[in-house]
Design an enzyme around this catalytic site. Structure first.
Site, PDB file in Angstrom:
ATOM      1  N   GLU A 210       0.825  -1.212   0.000  1.00  0.00           N
ATOM      2  CA  GLU A 210       0.000   0.000   0.000  1.00  0.00           C
ATOM      3  C   GLU A 210       0.859   1.261   0.000  1.00  0.00           C
ATOM      4  OE1 GLU A 210      -4.029  -1.793   1.954  1.00  0.00           O
ATOM      5  OE2 GLU A 210      -2.785  -0.616   3.276  1.00  0.00           O
TER       6      GLU A 210
ATOM      7  N   GLU B 229      -5.465  -8.015  -1.283  1.00  0.00           N
ATOM      8  CA  GLU B 229      -6.137  -8.043   0.020  1.00  0.00           C
ATOM      9  C   GLU B 229      -7.615  -7.752  -0.165  1.00  0.00           C
ATOM     10  OE1 GLU B 229      -4.564  -5.542   3.155  1.00  0.00           O
ATOM     11  OE2 GLU B 229      -2.503  -6.031   2.574  1.00  0.00           O
TER      12      GLU B 229
HETATM   13  C1  BGP Z   1      -4.331  -3.054   4.988  1.00  0.00           C
HETATM   14  C2  BGP Z   1      -3.015  -3.611   5.396  1.00  0.00           C
HETATM   15  C3  BGP Z   1      -3.039  -4.888   6.144  1.00  0.00           C
HETATM   16  C4  BGP Z   1      -4.291  -5.140   6.919  1.00  0.00           C
HETATM   17  C5  BGP Z   1      -5.561  -4.619   6.333  1.00  0.00           C
HETATM   18  C6  BGP Z   1      -6.739  -4.608   7.271  1.00  0.00           C
HETATM   19  O1  BGP Z   1      -4.237  -1.676   5.009  1.00  0.00           O
HETATM   20  O2  BGP Z   1      -2.182  -3.807   4.281  1.00  0.00           O
HETATM   21  O3  BGP Z   1      -1.848  -5.011   6.832  1.00  0.00           O
HETATM   22  O4  BGP Z   1      -4.206  -5.325   8.232  1.00  0.00           O
HETATM   23  O5  BGP Z   1      -5.411  -3.339   5.805  1.00  0.00           O
HETATM   24  O6  BGP Z   1      -6.613  -3.508   8.130  1.00  0.00           O
HETATM   25  P1  BGP Z   1      -6.878  -3.610   9.678  1.00  0.00           P
HETATM   26  O7  BGP Z   1      -5.945  -4.671  10.158  1.00  0.00           O
HETATM   27  O8  BGP Z   1      -6.569  -2.278  10.227  1.00  0.00           O
HETATM   28  O9  BGP Z   1      -8.295  -4.001   9.822  1.00  0.00           O
END
Ligand code: BGP
Length: 484
Positions: free
Chosen positions: A192, A385
């Site tokens: 990201e 993701e």
């Molecule tokens: C993205 C990241 C991840 C992940 C996901 C969910 O921004 O790349 O590392 O964790 O989001 O976010 P969160 O864990 O804050 O719910």
């Protein structure tokens, strides 16, 4: 009635994780602390308001090194993947995953960033993990840096605003590619890349004293430029190897105008350029786009470039695009009602439901995004993701009846299959995440995404044992039948 979805035969179905959210073992085998391991767990009064976790002082960070306040730092413990990776990889295989996306912790390989020699113990851990994936027939996608810059690099060099960090990063990336190209086909230099810039801004002091804030985005375009250059160096280097490919990774922000008022439609178009397409444009078209030049002028942002930077960008576009997709949001000239998003607040959409954390669920937005990116760039796409974080507890049958997750995944898979029918070249998908992990944004264990439940609470109390949720069996069946 079950519906059969169509996907190409060799479609890469898989799961994604990140070192700081799974590994634990923060001080084992020579590893240094990463910036993420210095953020304490904070009980949230309101899950839709994470602002408390975004106001840490520099002193808070320094105090964390010796844990002077006796706080809990969740990313130091993760889910102990460092010691349980064999069990986890076997479970991924059993669920039917074909590809595993993971990241390497920079601080295991070059703890201070500027050592002459790489840390062999750190390399050994990853070699073992990759060998295990190979033994289980899993393809691997590696994120070289998933937000977890070693703290010594922030402290001694000031982080990514310092151009020297490019060389340190490139040396680290080269070691990984040299050592592991036979195991890892897909490489993502940064997770990201658009949020990484916010994260490095998080650790910058502001003029009034020692408060750190996310609002300092203007200053971080310099950091971003350095990351773009670092990434192009990885792309260039990877050309030496026939068997590997380098892609980019963007936190996708799909936005719609709040309504059909032309003022709002225009506002959305403009915001979409700088907040989203800018990143893809630089990494795929290989130059700073026209609208960004104007934006920098209007906002008095100066980016220092070295001779050769523009040529490097031009010559080394990434080979494929990956992005994370969790939600969509709305844009209006006059800010309306807001909800929580990934590291920042976003405009609410009255047509969408949201999770407890305020993330708005929008499967059609994924098809929209896939069409938009394919149309604009015409390079292969991969969703790196996507998933739903929920509060969950094991029931008396030692499982979780996570029908909402099954519904979330099924509805997104359906839109992906429709996008492929539309003509989009989408070649893979790694859900976030096959196993419960520590949350990136809120530092909790309570925000669970996995097909597999992990018995740790927010304070890392529990057995750490793994349990299959209902979605685990659903996904396994989907891998065999393509039915939702
Ligand atoms: C993205 C990241 C991840 C992940 C996901 C969910 O921004 O790349 O590392 O964790 O989001 O976010 P969160 O864990 O804050 O719910």
């Amino acid at each position: 009635m079950a519906k059969k979805l169509e996907f190409p035969k060799n479609f890469l179905w898989g799961g994604a994780t990140a070192a700081s959210q799974i590994e634990g073992a923060y001080d084992v085998d020579g590893k240094s602390l990463s910036i993420l391991e210095m953020i304490p767990f904070m009980e949230l009064k309101d899950r839709k308001d994470l602002s408390a976790t975004r106001k840490l002082t520099k002193q808070d960070l320094l105090d964390s090194i010796e844990n002077k306040k006796g706080l809990h730092y969740p990313k130091r413990y993760g889910i102990d993947f460092y010691h349980r990776y064999k069990e986890d990889i076997a479970l991924f295989k059993e669920a039917g995953l074909k590809i595993f996306r993971m990241s390497v912790a920079w601080g295991r390989i070059f703890p201070n960033g500027d050592e002459k020699e790489q840390n062999q113990k750190g390399l050994e851990f990853y070699r073992n993990v990759f060998k295990e994936c190979k033994a289980q027939g899993l393809e691997v996608m590696v994120t070289i840096n998933h937000f977890d810059t070693p703290f010594p690099i922030m402290q001694n060099y000031g982080g990514w605003k310092n151009r020297k960090v490019i060389d340190m990063y490139f040396k680290y990336a080269k070691v990984l590619i040299d050592e592991f190209n036979e195991y890892v086909k897909y490489w993502l230099p940064f997770n990201e890349i658009n949020l990484a810039v916010l994260i490095s801004a998080f650790f910058v002091e502001d003029k009034s004293g020692n408060k750190t804030t996310f609002e300092k985005i203007n200053e971080s375009y310099q950091d971003l430029h350095h990351q773009f250059i670092a990434q192009t160096k990885v792309v260039e280097y990877a050309k030496k190897f026939k068997n590997i490919q380098v892609g980019c990774m963007v936190a996708n922000s799909t936005t719609y105008a709040l309504d059909c008022n032309p003022v709002n439609v225009f506002e959305n178009q403009q915001k979409e350029l700088m907040k989203k397409l800018f990143y893809y444009d630089v990494m795929i078209k290989g130059e700073y786009p026209w609208y960004s030049i104007k934006y920098f002028e209007d906002n008095n942002i100066k980016i220092l470039k070295e001779p050769g930077d523009d040529q490097l960008l031009k010559n080394n576009p990434v080979e494929f695009i990956t992005f994370s997709y969790y939600m969509s949001s709305t844009i209006a000239k006059e800010e309306g009602e807001l909800t929580e998003g990934n590291l920042m607040k976003l405009g609410k959409n009255p047509f969408l439901e949201a999770t407890e954390w305020g993330w708005q669920i929008d499967p059609i937005g994924l098809r929209y995004t896939l069409n938009q990116l394919w149309d604009r760039y015409h390079v292969p796409l991969f969703i790196s993701e996507n998933g739903i974080g929920m509060l969950e507890k094991l029931n008396n049958k030692n499982t979780v009846e996570d029908d909402y997750r099954i519904d979330y995944l099924a509805r997104h898979f359906e839109q992906m299959s429709l996008a492929i029918k539309d003509g989009v070249n989408l070649f893979g998908y790694t859900m976030w995440t096959p196993i419960d992990v520590v949350s990136a944004g809120s530092n909790e264990m309570s925000k669970r995404y996995g097909l597999i439940y992990v018995d740790y609470d927010d304070y890392h109390k529990g057995t750490g044992n793994r349990f299959k949720k209902k979605s685990f069996n659903w996904f396994k069946k989907f891998m065999n039948t393509s039915e939702i």
